[in-house]
Design a protein around this motif. Structure first.
Motif, short mmCIF file in Angstrom:
data_model
loop_
_atom_site.label_atom_id
_atom_site.label_comp_id
_atom_site.label_asym_id
_atom_site.label_seq_id
_atom_site.Cartn_x
_atom_site.Cartn_y
_atom_site.Cartn_z
N PHE A 132 0.78 -1.25 0.00
CA PHE A 132 0.00 0.00 0.00
C PHE A 132 0.81 1.30 0.00
O PHE A 132 0.33 2.31 -0.50
CB PHE A 132 -1.00 0.05 1.17
N ASN B 240 -6.24 -13.24 0.20
CA ASN B 240 -6.65 -12.57 1.44
C ASN B 240 -8.17 -12.64 1.48
O ASN B 240 -8.84 -11.95 0.71
CB ASN B 240 -6.24 -11.09 1.45
N TYR C 38 -11.69 -12.24 3.76
CA TYR C 38 -12.29 -11.76 5.00
C TYR C 38 -13.80 -11.95 5.06
O TYR C 38 -14.32 -12.31 6.10
CB TYR C 38 -11.98 -10.26 5.19
N PHE D 73 -17.36 -4.30 10.23
CA PHE D 73 -16.51 -4.29 9.04
C PHE D 73 -16.55 -5.62 8.30
O PHE D 73 -16.34 -5.68 7.09
CB PHE D 73 -15.08 -4.00 9.51
N GLU E 297 -3.80 -13.77 4.03
CA GLU E 297 -4.43 -13.03 5.12
C GLU E 297 -5.83 -13.58 5.36
O GLU E 297 -6.51 -13.99 4.41
CB GLU E 297 -4.61 -11.54 4.80
N TRP F 47 -4.90 1.72 8.56
CA TRP F 47 -5.12 2.62 7.43
C TRP F 47 -6.14 3.71 7.75
O TRP F 47 -6.06 4.33 8.80
CB TRP F 47 -5.48 1.81 6.18
N PHE G 6 -7.04 -6.09 14.98
CA PHE G 6 -6.97 -7.38 14.29
C PHE G 6 -5.97 -8.36 14.90
O PHE G 6 -5.77 -9.45 14.38
CB PHE G 6 -6.57 -7.16 12.82
C1 NOJ Z 1 -5.84 -6.33 4.09
C2 NOJ Z 1 -4.59 -5.50 4.08
O1 NOJ Z 1 -3.60 -6.13 3.32
C3 NOJ Z 1 -4.08 -5.16 5.46
O2 NOJ Z 1 -3.10 -4.18 5.33
C4 NOJ Z 1 -5.22 -4.74 6.34
O3 NOJ Z 1 -4.78 -4.30 7.58
C5 NOJ Z 1 -6.20 -5.89 6.48
N1 NOJ Z 1 -6.73 -6.17 5.18
C6 NOJ Z 1 -7.37 -5.64 7.43
O4 NOJ Z 1 -8.12 -4.54 7.01
#
Ligand code: NOJ
Length: 443
Positions: free
Chosen positions: A119, A279, A281, A313, A339, A385, A393
Motif C-alpha cells: 500500500f 486474502n 475476510y 466491518f 491473510e 489505514w 486485528f
Molecule cells: C488487508 C490488508 O492487506 C491489510 O493491510 C489490512 O490491515 C487488512 N486487510 C485488514 O483490514
C-alpha cells in the motif's frame, strides 16, 4: 458428542501477517505519512505514530511470541521509502535492518514470506504521479532488485504487490486511500501499471534468484446475488467477481487485463505467477438498484443472518473461504492464504471466526486443492489505514500508550492448531464451543 481431528498437509506453513507501515512506526517519508497529516483523512484523526515500534526493535519480542506459540512462518513487508528514501539514494542501513529481521526469523524457525509493496509509496515517487507514471514499473523493478539482492540468502518466497485491487479501488476509483482520486481512467492506468510492475519485478526476482517462488496477494471478496433468481443481481455479482477478484491474477495468467468495461493487453505479464495468494475476510450480497446510478446501479450489504464483527466491518461467512480457495484452485498453482482475520478487541468472535475459517481451509485441502500455508491477519494490533486504531486485528492486543502486548485467548487457540497441524474437537470444545455443532455435527 462426535470427536475428530482435522489434519492439515505435512509441511503446512502456519503464521501471521504484518505490513511495514502498520507495525514499524516512525515512517515519515511515504504517502501514508502525508495522508495521515491531512485533516479528516483518518478516523478520529489517528496517526500511525510509533505503531508497534518494530523499527525500534520490538519485532524481536513479537517474533518471539509468534515462534513460542507454534508458528513456523511469518509474512511481513519491506518499506520502499526506507530502502530508497530519495530517487538516487539507497539506504544500506535500512537494508541491514531488514537483513537482521530475516536472520531473526530464521533463528526462530519462522519461514519468511516477504511482500515488496504493501500500500505505501515513497513520497518522491508519489509526488511525481506514483503508479500513474509510465515508468512506474521500471522504478519499482529497480527497488525490487535491490531488496532481493540484499535478502536473497534468507528469503525465497515473495509477494510482489499486496492487494492491488484494494490499492486501486480505495485510492483511485474511491477516495479512502491516497491520492483519493475518484477517477476511473486514472484507476485503470494504475491497475495496468501495477500489472506491468509485477511482471517486471517477477522477471527481476527470477534473474537474481532462480529458485524463488513469486506471487501476489489478492483481496478476494465473495459476491453473491441478493436474490438468486434475479438475472440482474446475478450479473452484477459476476461483474464484481470478474473485475475485483479475478482481473489481476487473470492478467498474470493470460497477459490480458480486463477491468470493468476496459481492456488492455499486457503480454509481458503472461505466466508471471508461481502461486496464488488469497486474502479472504468476508462476503457481500449484491442487489440491482435502478436508481443508484452513482453506485453503478447496485446495492451491497452483508448477509442478514451472518454474525458481524464489532465495528461492522466483516460478516462472518466461513464458506466464502472455501469459495475463494475453489476459485484460486482454478489457476492450477499452489495456494497460500496470505491473510484472514477479524477486528475484535474483546476477542469474542475471533476464536469462532478462526476455527470456522480454518475448517473451510481444511475442507479445501481435502479436495486436493494445493494449499501450502495460512497467515492470520494479524500478529499484533496495528495501524488500520483510514480506520486508524479503531480496529484491532491482532492475536495479541496492543496498548499504544505503553507498547504493552495483551495476550488474547485466540493466541492459545491458534498455538494449539499450529502445534498440532490440526483442528481437534477438543480444541474447539475449549476455545470456540459455538463452532462445535457446525464442525462436528451429530450423525
Ligand atoms: C488487508 C490488508 O492487506 C491489510 O493491510 C489490512 O490491515 C487488512 N486487510 C485488514 O483490514
Amino acid at each position: 458428542m462426535p470427536q475428530a481431528t482435522f489434519n492439515f498437509p505435512a509441511g503446512f506453513l502456519w503464521g501471521a501477517a504484518t505490513a511495514a507501515h502498520q507495525v514499524e512506526g516512525g515512517n515519515t517519508n511515504n504517502n501514508w505519512a502525508a495522508w495521515e497529516a491531512e485533516p479528516g483523512r483518518i478516523l478520529n484523526g489517528d496517526r500511525s505514530g510509533l505503531a508497534c515500534d518494530w523499527w525500534g526493535g520490538r519485532w524481536k519480542e513479537d517474533l518471539d511470541r509468534a515462534a513460542e506459540t507454534g508458528q513456523n512462518a511469518h509474512r511481513m513487508s519491506i518499506e520502499w521509502s526506507r530502502v530508497q528514501p530519495t530517487p538516487d539514494h539507497w539506504d544500506e542501513d535500512a537494508l541491514d535492518h531488514y537483513r537482521e529481521i530475516m536472520r531473526g526469523m530464521l533463528a526462530r524457525g519462522l519461514t519468511p514470506m516477504v511482500t515488496l509493496h504493501h500500500f505505501t509509496d515513497p513520497l518522491w515517487f508519489y509526488n511525481q504521479g506514483g503508479w500513474e507514471l509510465e515508468n512506474a514499473p521500471e522504478l519499482f523493478e529497480k527497488y525490487v532488485s535491490r531488496v532481493v539482492e540484499a535478502l536473497k540468502e534468507y528469503v525465497s518466497l515473495w509477494v510482489t504487490i499486496n492487494e492491488p485491487n484494494v490499492y486501486v479501488v480505495s485510492g483511485y476509483t474511491g477516495t479512502d486511500f491516497p491520492p483519493g482520486k475518484g477517477d476511473m481512467n486514472a484507476a485503470f492506468t494504475v491497475l495496468r501499471n501495477l500489472v506491468r510492475g509485477h511482471a517486471a519485478a517477477y522477471q527481476a526476482i527470477k534473474r537474481i534468484q532462480k529458485n524463488s517462488v513469486v506471487g501476489i496477494a489478492v483481496n478476494y471478496r465473495s459476491f453473491k446475488p441478493a436474490c438468486a433468481a434475479s438475472p440482474f443481481d446475478s450479473l452484477l455479482a459476476r461483474f464484481l467477481h470478474n473485475s475485483y477478484n479475478d482481473s489481476f491474477t487473470r492478467a498474470l495468467k493470460t497477459g490480458e487485463l480486463h477491468f470493468a468495461a476496459k481492456h488492455v493487453a499486457v503480454p509481458e505479464a503472461a505466466g508471471t505467477q508461481d502461486f496464488i495468494g488469497v486474502n479472504y475476510y468476508t462476503r457481500d450480497l449484491v442487489r440491482f438498484a435502478p436508481l443508484a446510478s452513482r453506485d453503478l446501479f447496485m446495492k451491497r450489504f452483508f448477509p442478514k443472518d451472518a454474525l458481524l464483527s464489532p465495528t461492522g466491518f466483516i460478516a462472518h461467512v466461513p464458506d466464502g473461504m472455501f469459495e475463494a480457495l475453489r476459485w484460486a484452485n482454478g489457476y492450477g498453482l499452489p495456494i497460500y492464504i496470505t491473510e484472514n482475520g477479524v477486528e475484535d478487541a474483546a476477542d469474542e468472535l475471533r476464536p469462532r471466526y478462526l476455527v470456522e475459517h480454518l475448517h473451510q481451509v481444511w475442507r479445501a485441502a481435502n479436495f486436493n486443492f494445493p494449499i501450502k500455508g495460512y497467515f492470520h491477519w494479524s500478529l499484533v494490533d496495528n495501524f488500520e489505514w483510514e480506520r486508524g486504531w479503531s480496529q484491532r486485528f491482532g492475536l495479541w492486543g496492543l496498548d499504544i500508550q505503553t507498547q504493552a502486548r495483551i495476550r488474547r485467548r485466540s493466541v492459545d487457540l491458534y498455538a494449539e492448531i499450529c502445534r498440532q497441524n490440526a483442528i481437534s474437537s477438543d480444541t474447539v470444545q475449549r476455545f470456540a464451543p459455538e463452532a462445535y455443532p457446525r464442525l462436528f455435527p451429530e450423525a
